[in-house]
Write a protein that holds these residues in place. Sequence first.
Motif, PDB file in Angstrom:
ATOM      1  N   TYR A   1       0.836  -1.209   0.000  1.00 47.98           N
ATOM      2  CA  TYR A   1       0.000   0.000   0.000  1.00 47.98           C
ATOM      3  C   TYR A   1       0.870   1.259   0.000  1.00 47.98           C
ATOM      4  CZ  TYR A   1      -3.530   3.434   1.322  1.00 47.98           C
ATOM      5  OH  TYR A   1      -4.346   4.531   1.348  1.00 47.98           O
TER       6      TYR A   1
ATOM      7  N   SER B   1      -7.759   0.203  -1.495  1.00 49.60           N
ATOM      8  CA  SER B   1      -8.717  -0.799  -1.001  1.00 49.60           C
ATOM      9  C   SER B   1     -10.112  -0.710  -1.616  1.00 49.60           C
ATOM     10  CB  SER B   1      -8.855  -0.650   0.514  1.00 49.60           C
ATOM     11  OG  SER B   1      -9.518   0.573   0.817  1.00 49.60           O
ATOM     12  N   GLN B   2     -10.496   0.461  -2.072  1.00 45.95           N
ATOM     13  CA  GLN B   2     -11.882   0.722  -2.501  1.00 45.95           C
ATOM     14  C   GLN B   2     -12.885   0.334  -1.401  1.00 45.95           C
ATOM     15  OE1 GLN B   2     -11.584  -0.947  -6.821  1.00 45.95           O
ATOM     16  NE2 GLN B   2     -12.836   0.876  -6.893  1.00 45.95           N
TER      17      GLN B   2
ATOM     18  N   TYR C   1     -16.754   5.867  -8.421  1.00 41.76           N
ATOM     19  CA  TYR C   1     -15.488   5.837  -7.678  1.00 41.76           C
ATOM     20  C   TYR C   1     -14.400   6.549  -8.473  1.00 41.76           C
ATOM     21  CZ  TYR C   1     -11.240   4.123  -5.409  1.00 41.76           C
ATOM     22  OH  TYR C   1     -10.028   4.057  -4.776  1.00 41.76           O
TER      23      TYR C   1
ATOM     24  N   ASN D   1      -7.834   8.412  -5.253  1.00 39.58           N
ATOM     25  CA  ASN D   1      -7.557   9.666  -4.534  1.00 39.58           C
ATOM     26  C   ASN D   1      -6.732  10.660  -5.366  1.00 39.58           C
ATOM     27  OD1 ASN D   1      -7.433  11.375  -2.090  1.00 39.58           O
ATOM     28  ND2 ASN D   1      -5.255  10.874  -2.165  1.00 39.58           N
TER      29      ASN D   1
ATOM     30  N   ASP E   1     -18.913   6.881  -2.189  1.00 40.25           N
ATOM     31  CA  ASP E   1     -18.454   7.190  -0.832  1.00 40.25           C
ATOM     32  C   ASP E   1     -18.712   8.654  -0.466  1.00 40.25           C
ATOM     33  OD1 ASP E   1     -16.397   8.805  -1.956  1.00 40.25           O
ATOM     34  OD2 ASP E   1     -14.964   7.167  -1.954  1.00 40.25           O
TER      35      ASP E   1
HETATM   36  C1  LIG Z   1     -11.404  16.283  -4.097  1.00 41.63           C
HETATM   37  C2  LIG Z   1     -11.539  15.075  -3.210  1.00 41.63           C
HETATM   38  C3  LIG Z   1     -12.798  14.632  -2.818  1.00 41.63           C
HETATM   39  C4  LIG Z   1     -12.929  13.531  -1.967  1.00 41.63           C
HETATM   40  N1  LIG Z   1     -14.190  13.124  -1.578  1.00 41.63           N
HETATM   41  C5  LIG Z   1     -14.319  12.076  -0.720  1.00 41.63           C
HETATM   42  C6  LIG Z   1     -15.614  11.652  -0.286  1.00 41.63           C
HETATM   43  O1  LIG Z   1     -16.637  12.238  -0.633  1.00 41.63           O
HETATM   44  N2  LIG Z   1     -15.677  10.575   0.534  1.00 41.63           N
HETATM   45  C7  LIG Z   1     -14.550   9.903   0.973  1.00 41.63           C
HETATM   46  O2  LIG Z   1     -14.675   8.920   1.713  1.00 41.63           O
HETATM   47  N3  LIG Z   1     -13.334  10.310   0.601  1.00 41.63           N
HETATM   48  C8  LIG Z   1     -13.172  11.360  -0.227  1.00 41.63           C
HETATM   49  N4  LIG Z   1     -11.916  11.755  -0.618  1.00 41.63           N
HETATM   50  C9  LIG Z   1     -10.744  11.100   0.008  1.00 41.63           C
HETATM   51  C10 LIG Z   1     -10.146   9.915  -0.757  1.00 41.63           C
HETATM   52  O3  LIG Z   1      -9.939  10.268  -2.103  1.00 41.63           O
HETATM   53  C11 LIG Z   1     -11.024   8.664  -0.707  1.00 41.63           C
HETATM   54  O4  LIG Z   1     -11.388   8.371   0.632  1.00 41.63           O
HETATM   55  C12 LIG Z   1     -10.270   7.455  -1.259  1.00 41.63           C
HETATM   56  O5  LIG Z   1      -9.844   7.719  -2.559  1.00 41.63           O
HETATM   57  C13 LIG Z   1     -11.179   6.245  -1.237  1.00 41.63           C
HETATM   58  O6  LIG Z   1     -10.601   5.191  -1.937  1.00 41.63           O
HETATM   59  P1  LIG Z   1     -10.081   3.888  -1.202  1.00 41.63           P
HETATM   60  O7  LIG Z   1     -11.131   3.338  -0.317  1.00 41.63           O
HETATM   61  O8  LIG Z   1      -9.579   2.985  -2.279  1.00 41.63           O
HETATM   62  O9  LIG Z   1      -8.895   4.475  -0.342  1.00 41.63           O
HETATM   63  P2  LIG Z   1      -7.666   3.776   0.407  1.00 41.63           P
HETATM   64  O10 LIG Z   1      -6.439   4.441  -0.100  1.00 41.63           O
HETATM   65  O11 LIG Z   1      -7.719   2.307   0.318  1.00 41.63           O
HETATM   66  O12 LIG Z   1      -7.832   4.262   1.903  1.00 41.63           O
HETATM   67  C14 LIG Z   1      -8.561   3.535   2.894  1.00 41.63           C
HETATM   68  C15 LIG Z   1      -9.630   4.413   3.495  1.00 41.63           C
HETATM   69  O13 LIG Z   1      -9.070   5.539   4.159  1.00 41.63           O
HETATM   70  C16 LIG Z   1      -9.922   6.677   3.993  1.00 41.63           C
HETATM   71  N5  LIG Z   1      -9.174   7.701   3.242  1.00 41.63           N
HETATM   72  C17 LIG Z   1      -8.119   7.490   2.428  1.00 41.63           C
HETATM   73  N6  LIG Z   1      -7.637   8.669   1.967  1.00 41.63           N
HETATM   74  C18 LIG Z   1      -8.424   9.630   2.487  1.00 41.63           C
HETATM   75  C19 LIG Z   1      -8.444  11.048   2.395  1.00 41.63           C
HETATM   76  N7  LIG Z   1      -7.532  11.733   1.694  1.00 41.63           N
HETATM   77  N8  LIG Z   1      -9.408  11.731   3.051  1.00 41.63           N
HETATM   78  C20 LIG Z   1     -10.343  11.068   3.786  1.00 41.63           C
HETATM   79  N9  LIG Z   1     -10.353   9.732   3.934  1.00 41.63           N
HETATM   80  C21 LIG Z   1      -9.416   9.023   3.296  1.00 41.63           C
HETATM   81  C22 LIG Z   1     -11.130   6.226   3.196  1.00 41.63           C
HETATM   82  O14 LIG Z   1     -12.174   5.910   4.075  1.00 41.63           O
HETATM   83  C23 LIG Z   1     -10.598   4.996   2.474  1.00 41.63           C
HETATM   84  O15 LIG Z   1     -11.600   4.073   2.132  1.00 41.63           O
HETATM   85  C24 LIG Z   1     -11.766  12.858  -1.487  1.00 41.63           C
HETATM   86  C25 LIG Z   1     -10.498  13.312  -1.895  1.00 41.63           C
HETATM   87  C26 LIG Z   1     -10.387  14.396  -2.753  1.00 41.63           C
HETATM   88  C27 LIG Z   1      -9.004  14.839  -3.162  1.00 41.63           C
END
Ligand SMILES: Cc1cc2nc3c(=O)[nH]c(=O)nc-3n(C[C@H](O)[C@H](O)[C@H](O)COP(=O)(O)OP(=O)(O)OC[C@H]3O[C@@H](n4cnc5c(N)ncnc54)[C@H](O)[C@@H]3O)c2cc1C
Length: 406
Positions: free
Chosen positions: A26, A43-44, A145, A148, A179
């Motif tokens: 990761y 992880s999505q 989706y 990030n 999300d």
């Molecule tokens: C402009 C913008 C808008 C966003 N809008 C949202 C949104 O509406 N809802 C949302 O959950 N996240 C949001 N994010 C944060 C982040 O992009 C997503 O949480 C992440 O991409 C989710 O994918 P993942 O589960 O594969 O993340 P992974 O990288 O696998 O991370 C694991 C978990 O950690 C949390 N996480 C990770 N990165 C962030 C971050 N930067 N900020 C907050 N939580 C994070 C999430 O719950 C995520 O599922 C946003 C980021 C940006 C730049």
Amino acid sequence: MPCFAATRAAGEERLARFTPRMGAAYAQGRNFDHGAGRHRDVSQLSPYLRRRLVLERDAVARALDAHGAKAAEKFVQEVLWRGYFKGWMEHRPAIWMRYRDGLAHDLATLEESPQLAARVNDAEAGRSGIACFDAWATELRETGYLHNHARMWFASIWIFTLRLPWRIGADFFYRNLLDGDPASNTLSWRWVAGLHTRGKFYAAEAANIARYTGGRFAPDPAQFAAVSAGLEVQEPEGLPPVAPLRAPRAPQPGLPTALLITEEDCRVEDFDLGALDLRGVATVSASHLRSPRAVAEHVARFERDALADATVRSGISEGRPMGADDLAVLVEWALSLGAKQIVTPFIPVGPLGDWRERADAALGQHGIALCEVNRDWDRAIWPHATAGFFKIKKKLPRILEELDLT
Ligand SMILES: Cc1cc2nc3c(=O)[nH]c(=O)nc-3n(C[C@H](O)[C@H](O)[C@H](O)COP(=O)(O)OP(=O)(O)OC[C@H]3O[C@@H](n4cnc5c(N)ncnc54)[C@H](O)[C@@H]3O)c2cc1C
């Protein structure tokens, strides 16, 4: 559309599958956006964590157990970002109100300016002429989706190169993201715009996009605006002061009680409600409140299925699904059960938070109290979410200790 079944079981299966990749894989791979259907380094889990079909606590515990504190550090920190943003917004609800009211104003401006409206339409439809941006707009609309890094690049190009109103971009995300979260979304857009950490904006760079998309895109640097300042001038009043966290009304044991489930927390079975005289359970769907514009069908479907799954797990008779718009139905239902209180997991700031205030007033007129129960995760993190993320990151070892996660 990828298969995101909106159940606790599907979320836990995804959690188990991703656990082996929560360590070094990761940390090394998380910045790479491989494109729709190939997001193997992240992880999505976000649609599940956002609704607590999977708990932040469980995701962190898995990462620490499988990889140890050092290798899991990056993943744990990313999960912490979510709690940070939620807590920060609880401390400054005025930021949500400004966004909500400002968006209504921006949308009204679109009505008066067909040219601007056409540019927004083109950007949202993936017709901006910038190949990577257009691909991300399409991925977001079609899958619910975005990676990030793609979210950061997209928001930056929207704000600084296309020079479109940032709140309309945030609204485009919020209407389409599975999300979609009022705190993470609004505050991330504000962060890109230089409004969260004032003066610190995020500028998308062509070389960075080429590198972290593995060469899928090779934008010409001249396509992007040179950015020298964020949008601070648009908010000369600065940030509102930090307010104390809202103290929810606790339920009283022994009173006739109805249970309410919203998409803010779909794991009601975790709460010890044994002392309550539970008479019935209802769900309130509210994802349509995310925006004055139409919210994507896949968002509504995910919410509906998550609420249905949560109702079954609550173990309390048949659930009563209702929409957020008709408070009279909620009141009537509670009265029909003879309920003196309604209990629900904590409802944070956002569209449902606005709804909670209206529901509280409507129920109060009939002598029914709207009570909330909250989680140790939020109680441990939110008090520290008053300034920048760095402050809370420093406290991480103490927070994990407090949560028995070391
Ligand atoms: C402009 C913008 C808008 C966003 N809008 C949202 C949104 O509406 N809802 C949302 O959950 N996240 C949001 N994010 C944060 C982040 O992009 C997503 O949480 C992440 O991409 C989710 O994918 P993942 O589960 O594969 O993340 P992974 O990288 O696998 O991370 C694991 C978990 O950690 C949390 N996480 C990770 N990165 C962030 C971050 N930067 N900020 C907050 N939580 C994070 C999430 O719950 C995520 O599922 C946003 C980021 C940006 C730049």
